[in-house]
Design a protein around this motif. Structure first.
Motif, mmCIF file in Angstrom:
data_model
loop_
_atom_site.group_PDB
_atom_site.id
_atom_site.type_symbol
_atom_site.label_atom_id
_atom_site.label_comp_id
_atom_site.label_asym_id
_atom_site.label_seq_id
_atom_site.Cartn_x
_atom_site.Cartn_y
_atom_site.Cartn_z
ATOM 1 N N ILE A 17 70.421 39.281 66.063
ATOM 2 C CA ILE A 17 69.147 39.966 66.287
ATOM 3 C C ILE A 17 68.315 39.983 65.008
ATOM 4 C CG2 ILE A 17 68.135 42.254 66.701
ATOM 5 C CD1 ILE A 17 70.284 42.653 68.855
ATOM 6 N N ARG A 18 68.953 40.287 63.875
ATOM 7 C CA ARG A 18 68.224 40.260 62.597
ATOM 8 C C ARG A 18 67.669 38.866 62.318
ATOM 9 N NH1 ARG A 18 72.592 43.542 60.940
ATOM 10 N NH2 ARG A 18 73.633 41.738 60.008
ATOM 11 N N SER A 19 68.470 37.846 62.617
ATOM 12 C CA SER A 19 68.042 36.472 62.373
ATOM 13 C C SER A 19 66.848 36.100 63.243
ATOM 14 C CB SER A 19 69.206 35.518 62.636
ATOM 15 O OG SER A 19 68.811 34.172 62.472
ATOM 16 N N ILE A 20 66.899 36.458 64.529
ATOM 17 C CA ILE A 20 65.796 36.151 65.447
ATOM 18 C C ILE A 20 64.520 36.853 64.989
ATOM 19 C CG2 ILE A 20 64.958 36.515 67.807
ATOM 20 C CD1 ILE A 20 67.924 36.158 68.699
ATOM 21 N N ARG A 21 64.643 38.121 64.643
ATOM 22 C CA ARG A 21 63.473 38.866 64.179
ATOM 23 C C ARG A 21 62.871 38.230 62.925
ATOM 24 N NH1 ARG A 21 66.126 44.909 64.932
ATOM 25 N NH2 ARG A 21 65.352 45.300 67.064
ATOM 26 N N ASP A 42 56.005 41.458 69.270
ATOM 27 C CA ASP A 42 56.562 42.610 68.545
ATOM 28 C C ASP A 42 57.342 43.523 69.488
ATOM 29 O OD1 ASP A 42 55.440 41.709 66.211
ATOM 30 O OD2 ASP A 42 53.743 43.098 66.239
ATOM 31 N N ASP A 43 56.839 43.696 70.705
ATOM 32 C CA ASP A 43 57.536 44.536 71.683
ATOM 33 C C ASP A 43 58.887 43.943 72.063
ATOM 34 O OD1 ASP A 43 55.758 46.633 71.876
ATOM 35 O OD2 ASP A 43 54.547 45.635 73.386
ATOM 36 N N GLN A 44 58.965 42.615 72.122
ATOM 37 C CA GLN A 44 60.251 41.981 72.434
ATOM 38 C C GLN A 44 61.237 42.180 71.275
ATOM 39 O OE1 GLN A 44 59.991 40.623 75.659
ATOM 40 N NE2 GLN A 44 57.902 41.356 75.353
ATOM 41 N N LEU A 45 60.720 42.111 70.043
ATOM 42 C CA LEU A 45 61.593 42.176 68.868
ATOM 43 C C LEU A 45 62.002 43.597 68.501
ATOM 44 C CD1 LEU A 45 59.794 39.600 66.530
ATOM 45 C CD2 LEU A 45 61.733 39.192 68.053
ATOM 46 N N TYR A 46 61.071 44.547 68.638
ATOM 47 C CA TYR A 46 61.305 45.885 68.091
ATOM 48 C C TYR A 46 61.076 47.017 69.089
ATOM 49 C CZ TYR A 46 60.554 43.094 63.861
ATOM 50 O OH TYR A 46 60.613 42.123 62.898
ATOM 51 N N GLY A 47 60.543 46.717 70.278
ATOM 52 C CA GLY A 47 60.127 47.766 71.206
ATOM 53 C C GLY A 47 61.260 48.701 71.585
ATOM 54 N N GLU A 48 61.002 49.993 71.579
ATOM 55 C CA GLU A 48 61.977 51.004 71.973
ATOM 56 C C GLU A 48 61.351 51.878 73.053
ATOM 57 O OE1 GLU A 48 63.497 53.170 68.703
ATOM 58 O OE2 GLU A 48 64.472 51.441 67.788
ATOM 59 N N ARG A 238 61.205 28.111 66.153
ATOM 60 C CA ARG A 238 60.888 27.653 67.510
ATOM 61 C C ARG A 238 62.034 27.974 68.468
ATOM 62 N NH1 ARG A 238 59.645 21.440 69.572
ATOM 63 N NH2 ARG A 238 58.974 22.015 71.678
ATOM 64 N N ASN A 239 63.273 27.743 68.030
ATOM 65 C CA ASN A 239 64.422 28.090 68.870
ATOM 66 C C ASN A 239 64.452 29.579 69.185
ATOM 67 O OD1 ASN A 239 66.441 25.821 66.907
ATOM 68 N ND2 ASN A 239 65.388 25.405 68.833
ATOM 69 N N ALA A 240 64.075 30.412 68.204
ATOM 70 C CA ALA A 240 64.068 31.858 68.418
ATOM 71 C C ALA A 240 63.068 32.236 69.508
ATOM 72 C CB ALA A 240 63.748 32.580 67.112
ATOM 73 N N PHE A 241 61.877 31.637 69.471
ATOM 74 C CA PHE A 241 60.900 31.869 70.537
ATOM 75 C C PHE A 241 61.460 31.406 71.884
ATOM 76 C CE2 PHE A 241 57.588 32.009 67.164
ATOM 77 C CZ PHE A 241 56.849 33.089 67.599
ATOM 78 N N GLU A 242 62.076 30.223 71.894
ATOM 79 C CA GLU A 242 62.608 29.667 73.144
ATOM 80 C C GLU A 242 63.721 30.537 73.715
ATOM 81 O OE1 GLU A 242 61.734 24.936 72.175
ATOM 82 O OE2 GLU A 242 63.576 25.896 71.462
ATOM 83 N N LEU A 243 64.548 31.097 72.827
ATOM 84 C CA LEU A 243 65.631 31.964 73.291
ATOM 85 C C LEU A 243 65.070 33.234 73.917
ATOM 86 C CD1 LEU A 243 68.724 32.232 73.389
ATOM 87 C CD2 LEU A 243 68.582 33.483 71.228
ATOM 88 N N LEU A 244 64.090 33.862 73.249
ATOM 89 C CA LEU A 244 63.465 35.051 73.826
ATOM 90 C C LEU A 244 62.813 34.728 75.164
ATOM 91 C CD1 LEU A 244 61.648 37.126 71.054
ATOM 92 C CD2 LEU A 244 63.869 37.519 72.101
ATOM 93 N N HIS A 245 62.141 33.578 75.230
ATOM 94 C CA HIS A 245 61.479 33.175 76.474
ATOM 95 C C HIS A 245 62.491 33.066 77.609
ATOM 96 C CE1 HIS A 245 59.741 29.806 79.083
ATOM 97 N NE2 HIS A 245 59.047 30.875 79.355
ATOM 98 N N SER A 246 63.651 32.496 77.333
ATOM 99 C CA SER A 246 64.668 32.368 78.389
ATOM 100 C C SER A 246 65.189 33.742 78.809
ATOM 101 C CB SER A 246 65.819 31.475 77.919
ATOM 102 O OG SER A 246 66.556 32.094 76.881
ATOM 103 N N TRP A 247 65.440 34.632 77.835
ATOM 104 C CA TRP A 247 65.946 35.963 78.172
ATOM 105 C C TRP A 247 64.901 36.781 78.912
ATOM 106 C CZ3 TRP A 247 70.688 36.997 78.685
ATOM 107 C CH2 TRP A 247 71.663 36.456 77.842
ATOM 108 N N SER A 248 63.619 36.459 78.718
ATOM 109 C CA SER A 248 62.560 37.216 79.406
ATOM 110 C C SER A 248 62.643 37.056 80.920
ATOM 111 C CB SER A 248 61.183 36.767 78.913
ATOM 112 O OG SER A 248 60.820 35.496 79.446
ATOM 113 N N GLN A 249 63.362 36.044 81.389
ATOM 114 C CA GLN A 249 63.462 35.761 82.817
ATOM 115 C C GLN A 249 64.642 36.469 83.475
ATOM 116 O OE1 GLN A 249 63.003 31.307 83.153
ATOM 117 N NE2 GLN A 249 62.503 31.590 80.993
ATOM 118 N N ILE A 250 65.405 37.243 82.675
ATOM 119 C CA ILE A 250 66.571 37.958 83.198
ATOM 120 C C ILE A 250 66.379 39.446 82.920
ATOM 121 C CG2 ILE A 250 69.077 38.222 83.111
ATOM 122 C CD1 ILE A 250 69.171 35.398 81.865
#
Length: 316
Positions: A17-21, A42-48, A238-250
């Motif tokens: 998580i630290r690495s992705i952020r 920012d909401d994906q990375l830090y939103g609470e 770019r991989n970090a964005f792609e990973l978040l994008h994939s998780w956004s679908q679940i």
């Protein structure tokens, strides 16, 4: 398969998580986004905020909360069963039907889940399944793939007292599912860990709920068997964005899938703990669920445009 290095802690997920952020927040791609899209990321990375049915697994605080809730649910399950504990096994289903190119929408998610559940039920196994998404560079190929696959904790519910034959049962699961896989088999069962069942299951729960900011690179050992090396150094913004994008679908709410009565018990315990997760009100999470797909399309279009110019791969 459950690697020997799996430990009973969340340190690997926290590190990812630290690495992705860091990769995203310090990338040229992020700073190329207009302000409203920066706020969305920012909401994906830090939103609470309070987790509900709309919360996507791309919200890293929610994703981590789910992993913690799963581990606590497993602990409660074994405390409740005491001496009547069923032996836990880790199951993995990984088939080509779930593979997409990075940055593309996931495919065959429900199909993968349903065939996995059906195969487990046929072989009298209860438990839970959890989705996983990763990057893999296949042997002899130049382009990454992003496989959607499943991990889970399962228990044999057979009336027979005979010990479950893991490799034999995994082969039968594979035959029942009948889908091609890049691996030697698409179905794996593992359970031979040292320690009490509770410790073993907690390790499996940590593994099943993980996030990994790395790329698996396929290679072959001296016997020609396919092996994978996990490389963090090749994981780009770019991989970090792609990973978040994939998780956004679940949705987080759908990230633990019950199989059978014991699976329902584990699922309820996980769900209760996830509901009780304490978060502040959203500071910036003002985007409606029906907007998210459009916003992600905008984000990935800019990221891919920058990548073609060589910008999105660089950190500032």
């Amino acid at each position: 398969m459950l690697a020997p290095a799996i430990r009973n802690r969340l340190a690997d997920t926290d590190s990812a998580i630290r690495s992705i952020r860091f990769d995203i927040a310090n990338s040229i791609a992020y700073h190329s986004l207009p302000k409203h899209l920066q706020g969305f990321i920012d909401d994906q990375l830090y939103g609470e905020f309070q987790i509900d049915s709309r919360t996507p697994s791309s919200v890293l605080t929610a994703r981590r909360a789910s992993a913690v809730a799963l581990q606590e649910a497993v602990r409660r399950f074994f405390d409740d069963h005491n001496a009547d504990e069923p032996e836990p096994f880790l199951v993995t289903f990984a088939y080509r039907a779930g593979e997409v190119a990075p940055g593309h929408p996931l495919q065959n998610v429900q199909t993968s889940i349903q065939v996995g559940k059906a195969a487990l039920s046929k072989h009298e196994m209860d438990g839970i399944l959890t989705p996983d998404v990763e990057f893999r560079l296949p042997w002899g190929e130049r382009n990454l793939v992003m496989p959607f696959h499943l991990h889970g904790i399962v228990f044999s519910m057979r009336s027979s007292r005979r010990k479950l034959r893991l490799q034999h049962t995994a082969r039968k699961l594979d035959e029942d599912i009948g889908l091609p896989s890049r691996m030697t088999r698409g179905s794996y069962l593992s359970g031979k860990l040292k320690g009490e069942f509770l410790t073993r299951a907690e390790k499996m729960a940590t593994y099943a709920g993980k996030i990994v900011a790395a790329i698996k690179i396929e290679a072959k050992d001296k016997d020609g068997e396919l092996i994978c090396d996990r490389e963090r150094v090749f994981f780009t913004p770019r991989n970090a964005f792609e990973l978040l994008h994939s998780w956004s679908q679940i949705p987080v709410w759908e990230s633990v899938i019950p199989v059978g009565p014991l699976g329902e018990e584990l699922h309820r315990a996980w769900h209760e703990r996830l509901q009780a997760a304490s978060f502040r009100d959203a500071s910036g999470f003002a985007f409606a669920a029906n907007e998210a797909g459009e916003l992600w399309h905008e984000v990935m279009s800019i990221v891919n445009s920058g990548a073609r110019s060589g910008l999105a791969l660089s950190a500032i």
